[in-house]
Design a protein around this motif. Structure first.
Motif, PDB file in Angstrom:
ATOM      1  N   LEU A 262       0.776  -1.176  -0.101  1.00  0.00           N
ATOM      2  CA  LEU A 262      -0.012  -0.136   0.023  1.00  0.00           C
ATOM      3  C   LEU A 262       0.973   1.290   0.043  1.00  0.00           C
ATOM      4  O   LEU A 262       2.085   1.259   0.520  1.00  0.00           O
ATOM      5  N   SER A 263       0.323   2.289  -0.540  1.00  0.00           N
ATOM      6  CA  SER A 263       0.932   3.481  -0.923  1.00  0.00           C
ATOM      7  C   SER A 263       0.921   3.989   0.547  1.00  0.00           C
ATOM      8  O   SER A 263       0.316   3.901   1.444  1.00  0.00           O
ATOM      9  N   ALA A 264       1.822   5.505   0.647  1.00  0.00           N
ATOM     10  CA  ALA A 264       1.835   5.935   1.973  1.00  0.00           C
ATOM     11  C   ALA A 264       0.383   6.554   2.227  1.00  0.00           C
ATOM     12  O   ALA A 264       0.093   6.438   3.501  1.00  0.00           O
ATOM     13  N   ASP A 265      -0.284   6.937   1.470  1.00  0.00           N
ATOM     14  CA  ASP A 265      -1.753   7.544   1.757  1.00  0.00           C
ATOM     15  C   ASP A 265      -2.883   6.386   1.995  1.00  0.00           C
ATOM     16  O   ASP A 265      -3.875   6.914   2.284  1.00  0.00           O
ATOM     17  N   GLY A 266      -2.285   5.243   1.489  1.00  0.00           N
ATOM     18  CA  GLY A 266      -3.220   4.030   1.529  1.00  0.00           C
ATOM     19  C   GLY A 266      -4.380   4.206   0.298  1.00  0.00           C
ATOM     20  O   GLY A 266      -5.103   3.196   0.350  1.00  0.00           O
ATOM     21  N   ASP A 267      -4.148   5.014  -0.651  1.00  0.00           N
ATOM     22  CA  ASP A 267      -5.144   4.950  -1.778  1.00  0.00           C
ATOM     23  C   ASP A 267      -4.903   4.048  -3.005  1.00  0.00           C
ATOM     24  O   ASP A 267      -5.479   3.851  -3.799  1.00  0.00           O
ATOM     25  N   ARG A 268      -3.610   3.805  -2.849  1.00  0.00           N
ATOM     26  CA  ARG A 268      -2.912   2.995  -3.928  1.00  0.00           C
ATOM     27  C   ARG A 268      -2.380   1.502  -3.513  1.00  0.00           C
ATOM     28  O   ARG A 268      -1.795   1.551  -2.204  1.00  0.00           O
ATOM     29  N   ALA A 269      -2.671   0.658  -4.362  1.00  0.00           N
ATOM     30  CA  ALA A 269      -2.171  -0.718  -3.924  1.00  0.00           C
ATOM     31  C   ALA A 269      -1.460  -1.442  -5.144  1.00  0.00           C
ATOM     32  O   ALA A 269      -1.799  -1.016  -6.340  1.00  0.00           O
ATOM     33  N   VAL A 270      -0.382  -2.114  -4.695  1.00  0.00           N
ATOM     34  CA  VAL A 270       0.221  -2.719  -6.065  1.00  0.00           C
ATOM     35  C   VAL A 270       0.130  -4.253  -5.479  1.00  0.00           C
ATOM     36  O   VAL A 270       0.481  -4.592  -4.571  1.00  0.00           O
ATOM     37  N   VAL A 271      -0.369  -5.030  -6.465  1.00  0.00           N
ATOM     38  CA  VAL A 271      -0.815  -6.542  -6.177  1.00  0.00           C
ATOM     39  C   VAL A 271       0.012  -7.303  -7.191  1.00  0.00           C
ATOM     40  O   VAL A 271       0.089  -7.201  -8.212  1.00  0.00           O
ATOM     41  N   ALA A 272       0.770  -8.255  -6.377  1.00  0.00           N
ATOM     42  CA  ALA A 272       1.565  -9.116  -7.272  1.00  0.00           C
ATOM     43  C   ALA A 272       0.733 -10.421  -7.764  1.00  0.00           C
ATOM     44  O   ALA A 272      -0.042 -10.994  -6.865  1.00  0.00           O
ATOM     45  N   LEU A 273       0.690 -10.711  -8.898  1.00  0.00           N
ATOM     46  CA  LEU A 273      -0.104 -11.739  -9.526  1.00  0.00           C
ATOM     47  C   LEU A 273       0.663 -13.017  -9.942  1.00  0.00           C
ATOM     48  O   LEU A 273       1.267 -12.674 -10.989  1.00  0.00           O
ATOM     49  N   GLN A 274       0.653 -13.919  -9.375  1.00  0.00           N
ATOM     50  CA  GLN A 274       1.593 -14.867  -9.527  1.00  0.00           C
ATOM     51  C   GLN A 274       1.433 -15.568 -10.797  1.00  0.00           C
ATOM     52  O   GLN A 274       2.522 -15.405 -11.592  1.00  0.00           O
TER      53      GLN A 274
ATOM     54  N   LEU B  82       8.516   1.409  -2.552  1.00  0.00           N
ATOM     55  CA  LEU B  82       9.281   2.687  -2.034  1.00  0.00           C
ATOM     56  C   LEU B  82       8.425   3.745  -2.259  1.00  0.00           C
ATOM     57  O   LEU B  82       8.441   4.126  -3.302  1.00  0.00           O
ATOM     58  N   SER B  83       7.854   4.343  -1.075  1.00  0.00           N
ATOM     59  CA  SER B  83       6.587   5.231  -1.634  1.00  0.00           C
ATOM     60  C   SER B  83       6.900   6.345  -2.308  1.00  0.00           C
ATOM     61  O   SER B  83       6.574   7.114  -2.851  1.00  0.00           O
ATOM     62  N   GLU B  84       8.255   6.840  -1.420  1.00  0.00           N
ATOM     63  CA  GLU B  84       8.848   8.338  -1.901  1.00  0.00           C
ATOM     64  C   GLU B  84       9.161   8.375  -3.376  1.00  0.00           C
ATOM     65  O   GLU B  84       9.039   9.196  -4.120  1.00  0.00           O
ATOM     66  N   SER B  85       9.596   6.944  -4.115  1.00  0.00           N
ATOM     67  CA  SER B  85       9.970   7.064  -5.339  1.00  0.00           C
ATOM     68  C   SER B  85       9.078   6.412  -6.211  1.00  0.00           C
ATOM     69  O   SER B  85       9.023   6.313  -7.512  1.00  0.00           O
ATOM     70  N   HIS B  86       7.866   5.961  -5.612  1.00  0.00           N
ATOM     71  CA  HIS B  86       6.841   5.140  -6.485  1.00  0.00           C
ATOM     72  C   HIS B  86       7.362   4.135  -7.255  1.00  0.00           C
ATOM     73  O   HIS B  86       7.058   3.703  -8.275  1.00  0.00           O
ATOM     74  N   LYS B  87       8.325   3.588  -6.869  1.00  0.00           N
ATOM     75  CA  LYS B  87       8.901   2.190  -7.218  1.00  0.00           C
ATOM     76  C   LYS B  87       8.590   1.087  -6.414  1.00  0.00           C
ATOM     77  O   LYS B  87       8.577   1.058  -5.145  1.00  0.00           O
ATOM     78  N   VAL B  88       8.424  -0.044  -6.893  1.00  0.00           N
ATOM     79  CA  VAL B  88       8.120  -1.264  -6.223  1.00  0.00           C
ATOM     80  C   VAL B  88       9.282  -2.221  -6.675  1.00  0.00           C
ATOM     81  O   VAL B  88       9.470  -2.436  -7.895  1.00  0.00           O
ATOM     82  N   ILE B  89      10.017  -2.684  -5.835  1.00  0.00           N
ATOM     83  CA  ILE B  89      10.892  -4.041  -5.855  1.00  0.00           C
ATOM     84  C   ILE B  89       9.991  -5.235  -5.884  1.00  0.00           C
ATOM     85  O   ILE B  89       9.233  -5.611  -4.663  1.00  0.00           O
TER      86      ILE B  89
ATOM     87  N   LEU C  55      11.376  -9.555   1.872  1.00  0.00           N
ATOM     88  CA  LEU C  55      12.114  -8.180   1.308  1.00  0.00           C
ATOM     89  C   LEU C  55      12.042  -7.370   2.440  1.00  0.00           C
ATOM     90  O   LEU C  55      10.818  -7.163   2.947  1.00  0.00           O
ATOM     91  N   ALA C  56      13.194  -6.564   2.835  1.00  0.00           N
ATOM     92  CA  ALA C  56      12.765  -5.592   3.868  1.00  0.00           C
ATOM     93  C   ALA C  56      13.976  -4.507   3.756  1.00  0.00           C
ATOM     94  O   ALA C  56      14.966  -4.836   3.240  1.00  0.00           O
ATOM     95  N   LEU C  57      13.747  -3.292   3.960  1.00  0.00           N
ATOM     96  CA  LEU C  57      14.555  -2.458   3.669  1.00  0.00           C
ATOM     97  C   LEU C  57      15.517  -1.929   5.246  1.00  0.00           C
ATOM     98  O   LEU C  57      14.938  -2.192   6.353  1.00  0.00           O
TER      99      LEU C  57
END
Lengths: 589, 760
Positions: free
Chosen positions: A136-148, A180-187, A220-222
């Protein structure tokens, strides 16, 4: 307190049923109010998150499709909500106001508004098949879902009009993610093998897709200073290690590791990923740490679940030393809480262990509900994930046959008497129909293959006949992976029909006989290896689009290469159209 | 022959069982009984009682299973023959020791003569697969010097340290007073120490390794060998092989000694208290291991239950199998014809027959096993006794091997198993050194070994063992007996109750028997009882590791060290490969090189059967970004040589010192069909990653040592293997220009290297 949660949960139930009726497009939601006492079912907790400054712990139960709500102070389950069919993940937005649950089987995510322990206003959204992870993004409005199985990411808007904004295709089946919310990138990391990709969520662009020499990436963790990414994984030493007793004993075959990657290298598509990386090896001779899973970072501490040996490892940053603590069965992840507490999901025990990080001790174990007697398949599942089946606990069946599939790596299992000829790990999905087993088709009975693998590959103490039966019973429940084209819903029936004609015209079906697209004989297909083995049993083509690399030695990276580069058993030359039709057909299996 | 003899079968069975009868009697009584009544049980007891001793002498001297077996049998044949003609002491151990030594010496001399001939005739290649044990010379020296001691000093040493007898028992056996025994024991020890130190061996008691050779001793006396020996001893004319017979005849007069536990002596010589005895709580490795030695020539085809073949048929089958293996796998397979011709010539010489004129032509016609059989049948000396068969066989193989480049050799499955166990570094036991505390009348744990199970369970040096598995051991002052109680298979638990001397409080230790990892790497300086300081240069932060050997566990040790050295702030490394001895497996070399390099090409193995195979490293190099200097001298082992070459060719390390002596030959083991044996054949060649370079490996920076420096450095390194330093010695590094050069190289590299900036 107890009454409040019960009330709120009941409220949710009512609300969900209304929702169900009013929005037929977003089908079936089986939410029920929590029962008191709790139902006796298998739960399988796989994910969790804390809300409200750590007062409430929400746990996603894979098998029961429920979310358990735990009062962190009293360490009691205050309620349980049925959310879906089979849950794979759960996340709470940084602002604590939204809870998102992933229903793997339904191909949906369910977003709740969160207030204290109250989950309400559920929004159910179809995102694509087999969602495995949500960020989930920092504001909680956006989700990135991994579809296997569709091998893609779905970017979801959870705002006023919830919808899937875009999908981004990947070259591999994804599982673990880190936004990585600040850069809008997902690993995003490979569910089975060692690929790791960086995706720009806003631009919907795949920035890099690289290979780590690893497999079974589960966490995965920072780092707390946000300069490094920690990756929990395993390494199968394909080129040098073998499954000999010595190599297993000395940890020369499997490394259970926690790898520090420099975030700068990771985010720079051109950089060498391994530059200035560090590998922390988990476990030691005599005491392996099979199947490292979820990883968590805290100031001065890292916690990694050691799923195969029922422990968690805690690393003290100052001394660099590891403490290992026994928890429940198959701990898959740990969630840090306030007051130096951490909560460990004991997936196979249907419980949560509470750790005191000051003393490195388990202070409580919270059962999620009444325990149910395991049946033969359950016990098989448990054995499948138990690294103690191997000598000293270095690895489990799941280590290489990750989630029953394949890690895509080569292993020198000395299985049929050859040495120095590592072979690709075969998938076990759909294994019941793909006999005879082993690359040389030498195993007529699945239990004989299982017995042999445990004894000679895992170098374990061996299985009892009963255990053997349990493992086989579990393996027989594994169904073949869905074809890529079906998972992505991109199948063109006409093209597939033409491809089938090519398949049949070229005589492919002589060895890869439908419906399993395999057969019981072995054939010399000119892919012979140095050890002298020339004949192999044709692997089943069901789900073949999900199974690369190809051939016993993995020398074809893609299905296309099998056809074009290796011209695998082709009778005649194929036109470009023929090739693409054939591939479309194969990707439909 | 054995198959048809019910007596033999009966005996064989019986020797497999533990025979209790007569085991309390002294050797003298047993021998008298045997001489009078040919009582088999009495003789079996003698074989059981002294088998390990005799085997140990034979094995240490010969290091060749077949030869050792022959000598073992010969020794007991002599014993049987002379049972009635000697005035025996209570223990025959001394006498057996002497006979076995002489028999073994004779066999060794014979083998040396043979080897000298081989060396004249063919180029010898170094072994990759199996190499010699580092401790061989030391063991041989101790044996030899023991033998040279006068009986009055040798006997007490043998009874105490090899048989583990108490003072009372030993004194009684010798007919001395306990005080006399103790005095002579001390004198004997002093003399032995003096003699060994004149050989320059006073401090090189390679303790653990010697204990391993002791384990070889135990493992090797199989029931089958015992049975074969018994048959030989009882009726030499009928069952004994010619070699055994010949050897037994060379041993005439009776002399010397007993069962020497070399390890205990090594400890004593390294300065331990007089009166202690060293033993390993071990045996798990051989427990439950039925791998027996079958004296193949005595039981041709017994396993198939067919009527016994004519000896030439069995011989033809074996020879043909060897020819096929060589043809299929040898790097440069010689012509079959040439090999057979050489074999037949040697065979005829042994048979004392002249070569037929048309021999070359007839050999040319040998195109199948049947034809070889018929040729051997024709040439087989008609008047030869069955006992001649092994000699003829040996001669045939000998000749054949002469004709095969890189001369193959045969070894038994058991020998291979022992080698594998050594290489695999999986020595099983409780991991304690024990001795008798005479004052307390208890067995004492002198050293619980590093990372050994006993230490893990909380054993401390000096612990007195008061109870084992619920049995009180009060008054048990026999270390050997105690060792027996401690031994057991891997994974089993032994519960030991201990207390410190002078204290009453006891502690209960649950020791799970398991592998006692034998270090293959060592640090720069000792710290405390069993720790190492790896810092070679604190200011420049350079660490030092001596790689004593390359085995399956070496990479693991380096992995452990990496984490530690990083924590200690080290950033460069001296890897010392000098005087490193391999267990010789390319696989282990691949693991080690692969663990130090990042995805690089290590080397290529070429052989005839397969396309050249490129070995590559994985992607997780240890000591990433650290400059490494490798110290090297005349390593003969190709496993080590390969690692060094890979490091040099990929510019991963700077090699400092002298050139190696390895040649890059690759050998492989092949099992021989229908028999317990393996043949080692030259199958391939290592090609270096840098094709412009060959073998041996030459240093990047040449640095030499004077003779004195060399011997000091070797001593310094060898002493690292002792669990504790002998009193009066220290482990200060000697003058070592090679080491200085390595450190200088690293300092330079640290000044400019990119790895430094990336460090911590």
């Amino acid at each position: 307190m107890g009454s409040r949660i019960a009330a709120s949960v009941a409220f949710v139930g009512v609300l969900l049923s209304c929702l169900d009726a009013s929005r037929p497009a977003e089908r079936a939601i089986a939410a029920e109010p929590a029962r008191t006492p709790l139902e006796a079912v298998h739960r399988r907790p796989v994910a969790g998150a804390l809300s409200d400054d750590g007062k409430w712990l929400f746990v996603a139960n894979q098998r029961s499709g429920t979310v358990s709500v735990i009062d962190a102070a009293s360490r009691k389950v205050e309620g349980e909500v049925r959310v879906g069919r089979k849950l794979s993940d759960l996340a709470i937005a940084p602002d604590g106001k939204r809870l998102v649950v992933v229903d793997e089987e339904a191909g949906e995510i369910v977003a709740f508004r969160l207030q204290g322990s109250t989950m309400d206003k559920p929004i159910r959204l179809a995102v694509g098949s087999s969602p495995a992870n949500v960020q989930l993004s920092a504001d909680g409005d956006r989700a990135v879902v991994a579809l296997q199985w569709p091998r893609r990411l779905a970017v979801v808007d959870l705002g006023t009009a919830p919808r899937v904004l875009k999908t981004i295709d990947l070259t591999f089946a994804p599982r673990a993610q880190l936004l990585l919310s600040e850069s809008h990138k997902v690993i995003v990391a490979d569910a089975f093998g060692g690929r790791i990709a960086v995706v720009d969520v806003n631009a919907g662009k795949l920035e890099s897709d690289r290979q780590l020499p690893v497999h079974n990436i589960r966490g995965l963790a920072l780092s707390t200073d946000r300069t490094r990414l920690l990756v929990s994984h395993q390494v199968l030493n394909s080129s040098r290690g073998s499954t000999s007793r010595d190599d297993v004993h000395w940890g020369n075959l499997i490394t259970n590791g926690l790898r520090e990657l420099q975030l700068t290298s990771l985010l720079d598509p051109k950089a060498d990923l391994l530059r200035r990386s560090r590998l922390h090896r988990l476990g030691e001779v005599g005491r392996g740490a099979g199947d490292p899973a979820g990883v968590t970072t805290l100031p001065g501490k890292w916690i990694v679940a050691l799923a195969g040996v029922d422990e968690v490892g805690i690393r003290d940053a100052e001394t660099g030393s590891w403490h290992r603590i026994a928890v429940g069965r198959r701990p898959t992840t740990a969630i840090p809480g306030p007051d130096d507490r951490a909560y460990v999901m004991n997936t196979l025990d249907d419980s949560v262990s509470v750790l005191d990080l000051k003393t490195n001790k388990v202070v409580a174990e919270i059962p999620l509900g009444p325990q149910v007697k395991s049946n033969v398949v359950d016990r098989g599942e448990s054995l499948f994930h138990d690294a103690r089946l191997s000598h000293d606990g270095w690895f489990s069946c799941h280590s290489c046959h990750t989630d029953g599939h394949s890690n895509g790596r080569l292993a020198d299992t000395l299985g049929d008497g050859s040495h120095g000829t590592p072979r690709r790990v075969l998938t076990l999905l759909g294994v019941k129909d793909t006999g005879p087993w082993a690359w040389n088709g030498g195993m007529r009975e699945l239990d004989a293959q299982v017995r042999k693998s445990v004894a000679t590959t895992m170098q374990g103490a061996g299985l009892t006949t009963v255990q053997e039966g349990e493992l086989v019973a579990y393996m027989k429940t594994l169904s073949p992976p869905p074809a890529l084209a079906r998972a992505r819903k991109t199948m063109d029936e006409a093209v597939v029909r033409r491809g089938r004609e090519v398949f049949e015209g070229q005589g492919c079906a002589n060895c890869h006989v439908p419906p399993t697209y395999s057969s019981s004989k072995t054939y010399d297909v000119g892919s012979g290896e140095e050890g002298g083995n020339q004949s192999f049993n044709p692997p089943s083509l069901r789900g073949v689009s999900q199974a690369g690399p190809y051939f016993h030695n993995g020398r074809a990276a893609t299905l296309e290469q099998v056809v074009t580069k290796h011209r695998h058993q082709l009778k005649t030359d194929l036109t470009k159209e023929n090739v693409s039709d054939l591939l479309a057909f194969l990707e439909s299996l | 022959m054995a198959t048809g003899n019910p007596l033999c079968a009966h005996l064989h069975l019986r020797t497999l069982q533990s025979i209790a009868g007569g085991s309390d009697l002294s050797d003298r009584l047993l021998l008298e009984r045997f001489a009078a009544t040919r009582d088999e049980d009495a003789f079996v007891t003698l074989i059981k009682r002294h088998g390990a001793l005799v085997w140990g002498v034979c094995w240490r001297s010969l290091r060749h299973t077949q030869d050792a077996e022959d000598c073992f049998q010969a020794t007991f044949v002599v014993l049987a023959r002379r049972a009635g003609s000697i005035r025996w002491r209570e223990s025959a151990a001394n006498w057996l020791y002497g006979v076995a030594s002489r028999v073994a010496a004779e066999a060794k001399a014979k083998r040396m003569r043979l080897r000298a001939r081989e060396q004249r005739e063919s180029v010898r290649h170094e072994e990759v697969v199996v190499t010699e044990d580092a401790t061989r010379e030391l063991c041989a020296s101790i044996d030899q010097e023991l033998k040279n001691l006068p009986a009055c000093h040798r006997e007490p040493l043998v009874l105490r340290y090899l048989e583990g007898r108490s003072t009372e028992q030993a004194a009684r056996l010798l007919g001395w007073s306990p005080r006399t025994f103790e005095r002579r024991l001390a004198q004997g020890l002093e003399r032995l120490r003096g003699r060994l130190s004149r050989r320059g061996l006073s401090h090189s008691g390679v303790l653990l390794a010697i204990a391993l050779s002791d384990q070889n001793t135990r493992a090797a006396v199989s029931a089958n060998l015992e049975a074969a020996t018994l048959r030989s001893a009882l009726s030499p004319g009928q069952h004994v092989s010619a070699t055994v017979l010949a050897l037994s005849q060379t041993a005439s007069r009776g002399v010397v000694m007993t069962k020497l536990n070399l390890a205990s002596l090594a400890v004593l010589l390294a300065g331990m208290t007089v009166g202690s005895s060293l033993l390993f709580g071990n045996d798990g490795a051989s427990a439950g291991d039925p791998a027996g030695i079958v004296v193949a020539s005595q039981q041709p085809n017994a396993s198939e239950g067919k009527p016994a073949d004519a000896p030439e048929a069995a011989l033809a089958r074996r020879a043909w199998a060897i020819l096929e293996i060589v043809e299929k796998n040898h790097l440069k397979p010689p012509s079959r014809e040439g090999v057979v011709l050489k074999g037949i010539q040697s065979f005829l010489k042994e048979a004392g027959a002249a070569s037929p004129e048309d021999l070359a032509q007839r050999v040319r016609g040998v195109t199948s096993e049947e034809k070889l059989h018929s040729l051997l049948h024709d040439l087989w000396p008609r008047d030869a006794a069955a006992s001649k068969a092994p000699k003829l066989e040996a001669a045939l193989f000998d000749g054949m091997f002469d004709g095969i480049p890189g001369r193959p050799h045969l070894s038994t499955a058991l020998a291979i198993k022992i080698q594998e166990q050594l290489r695999g570094n999986r020595y099983v036991g409780t991991g304690v050194q024990i001795g008798v505390d005479e004052k307390e009348k208890l067995v004492q744990i002198q050293i619980p070994f590093r990372r050994g199970p006993a230490r893990k369970a909380g054993a401390k040096p000096g612990d007195l063992i008061v109870e084992v598995d619920g049995k009180s051991t009060l008054g048990l002052v026999n270390a050997e007996e105690m060792a027996k109680m401690l031994r057991g298979p891997e994974g089993t638990t032994v519960v030991i109750v201990v207390r410190q001397p002078g204290e009453t409080e006891t502690r209960t230790l649950k020791v799970v028997r398991g592998a006692i990892p034998l270090d293959s790497t060592f640090g720069f300086k000792r710290v405390g009882e069993d720790g190492w300081d790896y810092v070679a240069d604190a200011k420049a932060r350079i660490a030092y590791i001596w790689v004593k050997s390359v085995n399956a566990g070496t990479l693991h040790e380096l992995k452990q060290l990496e984490a530690r050295l990083e924590r200690d702030g080290m950033r460069a490394l001296v890897l010392d490969f000098r005087f490193s001895r391999g267990d010789g497996h390319l696989h282990d070399a691949g693991l080690l090189a692969g663990g130090l390099l990042d995805g690089s090409h290590l080397w290529t193995v070429t052989n005839v059967r397969n396309p050249p195979k490129e070995w590559r490293a994985d992607r997780d190099p240890l000591f990433r970004d650290w400059p490494i200097a490798v110290l090297v001298n005349e390593i003969e082992d190709n496993a080590q040589g390969a690692v060094l070459a890979a490091l040099q060719d990929n510019r991963r390390a700077v090699l400092v010192g002298e050139a190696t002596k390895n040649d890059g030959a690759v050998r492989q083991l092949f099992p021989l069909p229908d028999q317990d044996g393996n043949i080692t054949v030259l199958t391939g060649q290592l090609e270096r990653a840098d094709k412009s370079r060959g073998w041996p490996v030459r240093p990047d920076r040449v640095a030499g040592l004077t003779k004195v420096q060399r011997s000091e450095v070797e001593k310094w390194l060898t002493m690292k293997q002792l669990p504790v330093l002998p009193s009066g010695t220290d482990d200060r590094a000697p003058a070592d220009p090679q080491f200085d050069e390595a450190v200088a190289t690293l300092r330079e590299a640290l000044k400019k290297g990119p790895g430094v900036k990336e460090g911590k």
